[in-house]
Design a protein around this motif. Structure first.
Motif, PDB file in Angstrom:
ATOM      1  N   GLY A   1       0.809  -1.076  -0.114  1.00 54.13           N
ATOM      2  CA  GLY A   1      -0.126  -0.277  -0.043  1.00 54.13           C
ATOM      3  C   GLY A   1       0.671   1.249   0.150  1.00 54.13           C
ATOM      4  O   GLY A   1       0.297   2.266  -0.191  1.00 54.13           O
ATOM      5  N   HIS A   2       1.899   1.274  -0.092  1.00 56.19           N
ATOM      6  CA  HIS A   2       2.988   2.190   0.204  1.00 56.19           C
ATOM      7  C   HIS A   2       3.584   2.513  -1.301  1.00 56.19           C
ATOM      8  O   HIS A   2       4.368   3.642  -1.326  1.00 56.19           O
ATOM      9  CB  HIS A   2       4.031   2.197   0.989  1.00 56.19           C
ATOM     10  CG  HIS A   2       3.596   2.256   2.579  1.00 56.19           C
ATOM     11  ND1 HIS A   2       3.326   3.070   3.246  1.00 56.19           N
ATOM     12  CD2 HIS A   2       3.442   1.145   3.605  1.00 56.19           C
ATOM     13  CE1 HIS A   2       2.829   3.010   4.562  1.00 56.19           C
ATOM     14  NE2 HIS A   2       2.849   1.626   4.661  1.00 56.19           N
ATOM     15  N   GLY A   3       3.526   1.881  -2.083  1.00 57.59           N
ATOM     16  CA  GLY A   3       4.279   2.070  -3.612  1.00 57.59           C
ATOM     17  C   GLY A   3       5.511   2.246  -3.284  1.00 57.59           C
ATOM     18  O   GLY A   3       6.127   1.573  -2.470  1.00 57.59           O
ATOM     19  N   GLU A   4       6.291   2.690  -4.265  1.00 55.02           N
ATOM     20  CA  GLU A   4       7.799   3.116  -4.076  1.00 55.02           C
ATOM     21  C   GLU A   4       7.963   3.971  -3.354  1.00 55.02           C
ATOM     22  O   GLU A   4       7.479   5.142  -3.478  1.00 55.02           O
ATOM     23  CB  GLU A   4       8.403   3.197  -5.579  1.00 55.02           C
ATOM     24  CG  GLU A   4       8.347   2.063  -6.582  1.00 55.02           C
ATOM     25  CD  GLU A   4       9.220   0.986  -6.254  1.00 55.02           C
ATOM     26  OE1 GLU A   4      10.094   1.139  -5.775  1.00 55.02           O
ATOM     27  OE2 GLU A   4       8.552  -0.280  -6.551  1.00 55.02           O
ATOM     28  N   ILE A   5       8.912   3.437  -2.373  1.00 48.57           N
ATOM     29  CA  ILE A   5       9.061   4.707  -1.013  1.00 48.57           C
ATOM     30  C   ILE A   5      10.341   5.697  -1.380  1.00 48.57           C
ATOM     31  O   ILE A   5      10.625   6.448  -0.426  1.00 48.57           O
ATOM     32  CB  ILE A   5       9.024   4.279   0.103  1.00 48.57           C
ATOM     33  CG1 ILE A   5      10.390   3.010   0.208  1.00 48.57           C
ATOM     34  CG2 ILE A   5       7.919   3.231   0.443  1.00 48.57           C
ATOM     35  CD1 ILE A   5      10.470   2.583   1.541  1.00 48.57           C
ATOM     36  N   ASP A   6      10.837   5.198  -2.029  1.00 45.89           N
ATOM     37  CA  ASP A   6      12.443   6.155  -2.311  1.00 45.89           C
ATOM     38  C   ASP A   6      12.397   6.608  -3.801  1.00 45.89           C
ATOM     39  O   ASP A   6      12.015   5.919  -4.594  1.00 45.89           O
ATOM     40  CB  ASP A   6      13.491   5.147  -2.080  1.00 45.89           C
ATOM     41  CG  ASP A   6      14.968   5.747  -1.891  1.00 45.89           C
ATOM     42  OD1 ASP A   6      15.115   6.254  -0.654  1.00 45.89           O
ATOM     43  OD2 ASP A   6      15.563   5.860  -2.781  1.00 45.89           O
ATOM     44  N   ASN A   7      13.133   7.814  -3.986  1.00 44.17           N
ATOM     45  CA  ASN A   7      13.107   8.331  -5.343  1.00 44.17           C
ATOM     46  C   ASN A   7      14.557   7.788  -6.126  1.00 44.17           C
ATOM     47  O   ASN A   7      14.757   8.063  -7.345  1.00 44.17           O
ATOM     48  CB  ASN A   7      13.273   9.761  -5.394  1.00 44.17           C
ATOM     49  CG  ASN A   7      14.567  10.376  -4.433  1.00 44.17           C
ATOM     50  OD1 ASN A   7      15.150   9.818  -3.791  1.00 44.17           O
ATOM     51  ND2 ASN A   7      14.623  11.677  -4.772  1.00 44.17           N
ATOM     52  N   ILE A   8      15.258   7.065  -5.351  1.00 45.15           N
ATOM     53  CA  ILE A   8      16.563   6.355  -6.095  1.00 45.15           C
ATOM     54  C   ILE A   8      16.385   4.905  -6.120  1.00 45.15           C
ATOM     55  O   ILE A   8      16.532   4.456  -7.148  1.00 45.15           O
ATOM     56  CB  ILE A   8      17.721   6.761  -5.103  1.00 45.15           C
ATOM     57  CG1 ILE A   8      17.847   8.476  -5.402  1.00 45.15           C
ATOM     58  CG2 ILE A   8      19.040   6.250  -5.981  1.00 45.15           C
ATOM     59  CD1 ILE A   8      19.074   9.096  -4.621  1.00 45.15           C
ATOM     60  N   LEU A   9      16.310   4.399  -5.075  1.00 44.32           N
ATOM     61  CA  LEU A   9      16.188   2.918  -4.958  1.00 44.32           C
ATOM     62  C   LEU A   9      14.815   2.285  -5.179  1.00 44.32           C
ATOM     63  O   LEU A   9      13.969   2.851  -4.479  1.00 44.32           O
ATOM     64  CB  LEU A   9      16.765   2.313  -3.757  1.00 44.32           C
ATOM     65  CG  LEU A   9      18.481   2.553  -3.708  1.00 44.32           C
ATOM     66  CD1 LEU A   9      18.801   2.273  -2.143  1.00 44.32           C
ATOM     67  CD2 LEU A   9      19.341   2.018  -4.541  1.00 44.32           C
ATOM     68  N   ASN A  10      14.695   1.367  -5.920  1.00 41.30           N
ATOM     69  CA  ASN A  10      13.107   0.643  -5.726  1.00 41.30           C
ATOM     70  C   ASN A  10      13.084  -0.058  -4.617  1.00 41.30           C
ATOM     71  O   ASN A  10      14.077  -0.164  -3.651  1.00 41.30           O
ATOM     72  CB  ASN A  10      12.990   0.132  -7.180  1.00 41.30           C
ATOM     73  CG  ASN A  10      13.950  -1.484  -7.247  1.00 41.30           C
ATOM     74  OD1 ASN A  10      14.045  -1.949  -6.304  1.00 41.30           O
ATOM     75  ND2 ASN A  10      14.108  -1.917  -8.398  1.00 41.30           N
ATOM     76  N   ASN A  11      11.765  -0.599  -4.226  1.00 39.24           N
ATOM     77  CA  ASN A  11      11.587  -1.182  -2.965  1.00 39.24           C
ATOM     78  C   ASN A  11      12.340  -2.649  -2.825  1.00 39.24           C
ATOM     79  O   ASN A  11      12.797  -2.907  -1.749  1.00 39.24           O
ATOM     80  CB  ASN A  11      10.045  -1.602  -2.884  1.00 39.24           C
ATOM     81  CG  ASN A  11       9.373  -0.393  -2.724  1.00 39.24           C
ATOM     82  OD1 ASN A  11       9.841   0.853  -2.246  1.00 39.24           O
ATOM     83  ND2 ASN A  11       8.054  -0.397  -2.352  1.00 39.24           N
TER      84      ASN A  11
END
Length: 124
Positions: A19-29
């Motif tokens: 439910g949080h989607g991708e949480i970082d703008n550089i590294l994927n989950n």
């Protein structure tokens, strides 16, 4: 057996991210989960001693990366320690029970991970 334990812990980390989607703008989950596993394992092998865990990671990473500081590693270890208590405890149980039956290890690990709820991830 460690491979199976790591798989269970990774599943728990992904469960937190639902439910949080991708949480970082550089590294994927997926990359974040792998990174967190490094901290979880270091803390698990060092009985939650943040300094020892940070030193282990620093020694491993500094051999490959020139631009890493021990302070950055300590901050990462503290973040992992605060966010993923259940996963760390699950890995500690694995370390404590390594000589026992596989079924006993898996049961103890799953018992620790049962407290994790879907979407239970805090960004702060």
């Amino acid at each position: 057996m460690e491979k199976e334990v790591k798989k269970l812990i990774k599943e728990s980390l992904y469960k937190r991210l639902v439910g949080h989607g991708e949480i970082d703008n550089i590294l994927n989950n997926g990359a974040l989960v792998e990174k967190w596993m490094t901290g979880i394992m270091a803390l698990g092998y060092n009985a939650c001693d943040i300094e020892l865990a940070a030193q282990d990671i620093y020694e491993m990473k500094s051999a490959f990366l020139d631009q890493i500081s021990i302070e950055d590693v300590r901050a990462f270890v503290c973040l992992v320690n605060n966010r993923f208590t259940e996963e760390i405890m699950a890995f500690i149980r694995y370390v404590e029970l390594r000589e026992e039956d596989d079924s006993e290890i898996i049961s103890a690990v799953q018992e620790e991970l049962n407290f994790v709820e879907e979407g239970d991830f805090l960004l702060s």
